[in-house]
Write a protein that holds these residues in place. Sequence first.
Motif, PDB file in Angstrom:
ATOM      1  N   LEU A 105       3.212 -13.968 -76.668  1.00 34.55           N
ATOM      2  CA  LEU A 105       3.922 -15.122 -77.222  1.00 34.55           C
ATOM      3  C   LEU A 105       3.742 -16.359 -76.343  1.00 34.55           C
ATOM      4  CD1 LEU A 105       7.221 -13.461 -78.486  1.00 34.55           C
ATOM      5  CD2 LEU A 105       5.411 -14.468 -79.884  1.00 34.55           C
ATOM      6  N   GLU A 106       3.742 -16.181 -75.044  1.00 35.48           N
ATOM      7  CA  GLU A 106       3.517 -17.305 -74.138  1.00 35.48           C
ATOM      8  C   GLU A 106       2.117 -17.873 -74.325  1.00 35.48           C
ATOM      9  OE1 GLU A 106       4.228 -16.812 -69.955  1.00 35.48           O
ATOM     10  OE2 GLU A 106       6.306 -16.216 -70.317  1.00 35.48           O
ATOM     11  N   LYS A 107       1.163 -16.975 -74.477  1.00 37.13           N
ATOM     12  CA  LYS A 107      -0.232 -17.389 -74.648  1.00 37.13           C
ATOM     13  C   LYS A 107      -0.405 -18.182 -75.944  1.00 37.13           C
ATOM     14  CE  LYS A 107      -4.472 -15.155 -73.404  1.00 37.13           C
ATOM     15  NZ  LYS A 107      -5.232 -13.906 -73.363  1.00 37.13           N
ATOM     16  N   SER A 108       0.313 -17.764 -76.996  1.00 41.90           N
ATOM     17  CA  SER A 108       0.181 -18.458 -78.279  1.00 41.90           C
ATOM     18  C   SER A 108       0.987 -19.755 -78.323  1.00 41.90           C
ATOM     19  CB  SER A 108       0.633 -17.542 -79.419  1.00 41.90           C
ATOM     20  OG  SER A 108       2.033 -17.342 -79.360  1.00 41.90           O
ATOM     21  N   GLY A 109       1.844 -19.961 -77.327  1.00 40.63           N
ATOM     22  CA  GLY A 109       2.610 -21.197 -77.272  1.00 40.63           C
ATOM     23  C   GLY A 109       3.918 -21.138 -78.041  1.00 40.63           C
ATOM     24  N   ALA A 110       4.369 -20.004 -78.415  1.00 41.32           N
ATOM     25  CA  ALA A 110       5.607 -19.869 -79.185  1.00 41.32           C
ATOM     26  C   ALA A 110       6.814 -20.331 -78.377  1.00 41.32           C
ATOM     27  CB  ALA A 110       5.805 -18.421 -79.629  1.00 41.32           C
ATOM     28  N   PHE A 111       6.799 -20.112 -77.079  1.00 40.05           N
ATOM     29  CA  PHE A 111       7.929 -20.530 -76.249  1.00 40.05           C
ATOM     30  C   PHE A 111       7.950 -22.049 -76.083  1.00 40.05           C
ATOM     31  CE2 PHE A 111       7.685 -16.113 -74.314  1.00 40.05           C
ATOM     32  CZ  PHE A 111       8.806 -15.661 -74.994  1.00 40.05           C
ATOM     33  N   ASP A 112       6.751 -22.671 -76.121  1.00 33.33           N
ATOM     34  CA  ASP A 112       6.700 -24.135 -76.013  1.00 33.33           C
ATOM     35  C   ASP A 112       7.393 -24.781 -77.205  1.00 33.33           C
ATOM     36  OD1 ASP A 112       5.279 -23.844 -73.665  1.00 33.33           O
ATOM     37  OD2 ASP A 112       3.318 -24.007 -74.655  1.00 33.33           O
ATOM     38  N   LEU A 114       9.827 -23.548 -78.949  1.00 37.61           N
ATOM     39  CA  LEU A 114      11.259 -23.363 -78.785  1.00 37.61           C
ATOM     40  C   LEU A 114      11.832 -24.364 -77.799  1.00 37.61           C
ATOM     41  CD1 LEU A 114      11.602 -19.461 -78.652  1.00 37.61           C
ATOM     42  CD2 LEU A 114      12.403 -20.979 -80.446  1.00 37.61           C
ATOM     43  N   LYS A 115      11.099 -24.647 -76.724  1.00 38.79           N
ATOM     44  CA  LYS A 115      11.572 -25.613 -75.725  1.00 38.79           C
ATOM     45  C   LYS A 115      11.621 -27.012 -76.317  1.00 38.79           C
ATOM     46  CE  LYS A 115       9.958 -23.051 -71.710  1.00 38.79           C
ATOM     47  NZ  LYS A 115       9.015 -23.011 -70.611  1.00 38.79           N
ATOM     48  N   GLU A 116      10.641 -27.355 -77.158  1.00 35.57           N
ATOM     49  CA  GLU A 116      10.609 -28.672 -77.769  1.00 35.57           C
ATOM     50  C   GLU A 116      11.765 -28.873 -78.753  1.00 35.57           C
ATOM     51  OE1 GLU A 116       6.807 -29.072 -79.607  1.00 35.57           O
ATOM     52  OE2 GLU A 116       5.756 -29.061 -77.699  1.00 35.57           O
ATOM     53  N   ASN A 117      12.136 -27.817 -79.465  1.00 38.18           N
ATOM     54  CA  ASN A 117      13.219 -27.909 -80.456  1.00 38.18           C
ATOM     55  C   ASN A 117      14.588 -27.929 -79.783  1.00 38.18           C
ATOM     56  OD1 ASN A 117      11.409 -27.933 -82.566  1.00 38.18           O
ATOM     57  ND2 ASN A 117      11.485 -25.706 -82.836  1.00 38.18           N
ATOM     58  N   SER A 118      14.693 -27.539 -78.535  1.00 41.86           N
ATOM     59  CA  SER A 118      16.005 -27.482 -77.860  1.00 41.86           C
ATOM     60  C   SER A 118      16.433 -28.816 -77.341  1.00 41.86           C
ATOM     61  CB  SER A 118      15.971 -26.529 -76.674  1.00 41.86           C
ATOM     62  OG  SER A 118      15.666 -25.244 -77.117  1.00 41.86           O
TER      63      SER A 118
END
Length: 118
Positions: A105-112, A114-118
């Motif tokens: 998930l980190e590699k695909s950018g999924a956490f990024d 989530l951080k942008e939406n927060s």
Amino acid sequence: MKTELDHEYYERARKRTKQKKRLYFHFVLFLVGSSFFVILNKVINFHPELDWYVWAISIWFVLLVLHTINVFVMNRFFGKEWERVQTEKLLQKHKEKLEKLEAKLEKSGAFDELKENS
């Protein structure tokens, strides 16, 4: 911590002692019961035309052997320690899968996202 561990060891030893005590009681009961069957059939002449005591003792002996296997073999291989080791293995597998999934998930950018939406 040490007293908890000591208590756990004590409880295991107590349960193991109870298992063995029940097995020994079963063995003594088997000897007395078998003698009773023979006396009932041969001395008291309860259905003397059949040697039914042989079948009764044989079946009871098989049950005693199964009880012995359960106490001395199965409990050793599939006891509390085995359960603990198997549980730890499953937890480790689950942890490894979670770590792989998080890395993916980190590699695909999924956490990024989530951080942008927060």
